[in-house]
Write an enzyme that holds these catalytic residues in place. Structure first.
Site, PDB file in Angstrom:
ATOM      1  N   ARG A 123       0.572  -1.323   0.344  1.00  0.00           N
ATOM      2  CA  ARG A 123       0.386  -0.195   0.085  1.00  0.00           C
ATOM      3  C   ARG A 123       0.652   1.518   0.253  1.00  0.00           C
ATOM      4  NH1 ARG A 123       2.513   2.328   3.340  1.00  0.00           N
ATOM      5  NH2 ARG A 123       0.891   3.994   3.496  1.00  0.00           N
ATOM      6  N   GLY A 124       0.215   2.508  -0.050  1.00  0.00           N
ATOM      7  CA  GLY A 124       1.048   3.726  -0.419  1.00  0.00           C
ATOM      8  C   GLY A 124       1.265   3.916  -1.700  1.00  0.00           C
ATOM      9  N   ALA A 125       0.841   5.062  -1.838  1.00  0.00           N
ATOM     10  CA  ALA A 125       0.724   5.213  -3.744  1.00  0.00           C
ATOM     11  C   ALA A 125       1.955   5.113  -4.022  1.00  0.00           C
ATOM     12  CB  ALA A 125       0.127   6.892  -3.480  1.00  0.00           C
ATOM     13  N   GLN A 156      -2.039   2.980  10.033  1.00  0.00           N
ATOM     14  CA  GLN A 156      -0.780   2.870   9.008  1.00  0.00           C
ATOM     15  C   GLN A 156       0.334   3.664  10.058  1.00  0.00           C
ATOM     16  OE1 GLN A 156      -3.688   3.768   7.703  1.00  0.00           O
ATOM     17  NE2 GLN A 156      -3.952   2.928   5.712  1.00  0.00           N
ATOM     18  N   ASP A 176      -1.925  10.496  -2.180  1.00  0.00           N
ATOM     19  CA  ASP A 176      -2.431   9.465  -3.273  1.00  0.00           C
ATOM     20  C   ASP A 176      -3.031  10.424  -4.846  1.00  0.00           C
ATOM     21  OD1 ASP A 176      -2.972   8.476  -0.268  1.00  0.00           O
ATOM     22  OD2 ASP A 176      -2.362   7.121  -1.469  1.00  0.00           O
ATOM     23  N   ASN A 182      -5.388  12.490   0.575  1.00  0.00           N
ATOM     24  CA  ASN A 182      -4.456  11.901   1.182  1.00  0.00           C
ATOM     25  C   ASN A 182      -5.322  10.477   1.898  1.00  0.00           C
ATOM     26  OD1 ASN A 182      -1.997  10.836   1.796  1.00  0.00           O
ATOM     27  ND2 ASN A 182      -2.012  12.008   3.721  1.00  0.00           N
TER      28      ASN A 182
END
Ligand code: MRU
Length: 352
Positions: free
Chosen positions: A44-46, A194, A235, A245
């Protein structure tokens, strides 16, 4: 610790949904495995989602067993599967488009293995470019970090969310490397946590002083005059500088404005979507209600059958953003259009 690693014919994915309690890897052997890992937020995370999807595309090409003529339509299907995994982070679509373009450029390459090699190299470049961009974001971002700073961050925009080093955490790492005294206040970031599971863990590993707080404590610490700077990732950034975001970023930005605290977004230009004029047009992912009703999938904290909403992202309007730190420099939201290639070629002959 790397979020993904290409092993030649499979993708090793660090399962972030299990961190920091367990360090578990998934060895993705097919594009469907990668799609599933993105959907389940194991990766995960853009920017990390974009790099993983690029390797998912490669795995699709490796799985294909037909003739050269049928490759393009098979890869269209692979791309469609990967594209529906998560809707908000634009890096996913940016990386898939880059892979698709590379495949199309191979129209005159007859040997399937040669085409596959080109795709492997392109996916590697996507991951490598991201690491390089994060270092530059760190260098530029360091300029706005005071010699002594208490920095508030939200969600995880670190090594785990990117090809390495991080965007918001990249700026913090660069400031620490420059000898500045930084202390990071980390919002735990409900519902998936997160902040506490990943950001606090990354910072602790790097010996960067950190204080973990719950999301609803941010205003308290700002009112006390303790926070000097807010730094988050993104994001998707719309052409007008509105930022999507992690849910809760908008509240942090409003609090920062109320308390006169600078609020910066750190993101590579691959996160900017010039096709969308404002943040209102950014699709917001609605995730399973169990993420809210059940903490880390283990402890139920809600009455059975209650109505639950779980938007995974929110939009911070450009007016709350002091600056956007990219690998090409720091831009106020109004000046972001300088990065638009179309605007660039019209107004500045390609130079910023
Ligand atoms: O749902 P997630 O964990 O993928 O959301 C991640 C974020 O919102 C990050 O802040 C963003 O992707 C920036 S990562 C460099």
């Amino acid at each position: 610790m790397k979020s993904i690693e290409w092993l030649g014919n499979s993708l090793k994915i660090l399962d972030q949904s299990k961190l920091p309690v367990e360090t578990v890897y998934r060895n993705a052997l097919s594009y469907k495995d990668v799609a599933e890992a993105i959907e389940h937020m194991e990766v995960r995370g853009a920017p990390a989602i974009g790099a993983a999807a690029a390797y998912g595309f490669v795995l699709g090409a490796l799985e294909y067993s037909g003739n050269r003529e049928g490759l393009t339509s098979f890869m269209d299907m692979v791309q469609d599967r990967l594209a529906v995994t998560r809707p908000t982070a634009v890096n996913l679509f940016w990386a898939l488009r880059r892979m698709e373009d590379r495949l199309r450029e191979c129209w005159d390459v007859d040997d399937l293995d040669d085409v596959r090699q080109v795709l492997i190299e392109e996916a590697g470049r996507i991951a490598e470019d991201d690491r390089r961009m994060n270092r530059l974001i760190g260098e530029y971002g360091n300029e706005i970090v005071p010699e002594k700073a208490n920095i508030l961050t939200h969600c995880n925009a670190g090594s785990l969310a990117t090809g390495g080093y991080g965007t918001a955490l990249g700026v913090i790492r660069a400031a620490k490397e420059a000898g500045k005294k930084v202390h990071v206040f980390v919002d735990e970031t409900r519902p998936v946590l997160q902040g506490s599971r990943l950001t606090a863990w990354e910072l602790k590993e790097d010996n960067i002083p950190v204080t973990l707080i719950t999301d609803n404590m941010a205003g308290y610490f700002m009112a006390k005059g303790i926070i000097s700077l807010c730094l988050v990732g993104a994001d998707r950034v719309a052409a007008n500088g509105d930022v999507a975001n992690k849910i809760g970023t908008y509240s942090v930005a409003i609090l920062a404005k109320e308390h006169g605290i600078p609020f910066y977004v750190a993101a590579p230009t691959s996160t900017i979507d010039f096709s969308l004029s404002t943040g209102e047009k950014i699709p917001i992912e609605e995730r399973p209600s169990t993420e809210v009703s059940c903490v880390v999938g283990k402890v139920n904290v809600a009455p059975p059958g209650i109505s639950i909403a779980n938007p995974a992202f929110d939009i911070t309007p450009a007016r709350y953003i002091t600056g956007i730190i990219t690998e090409k420099g720091i831009f106020t939201p109004k000046r972001l259009s300088l990065l638009n290639k179309k605007t660039l070629s019209r107004r500045n002959h390609g130079k910023i």
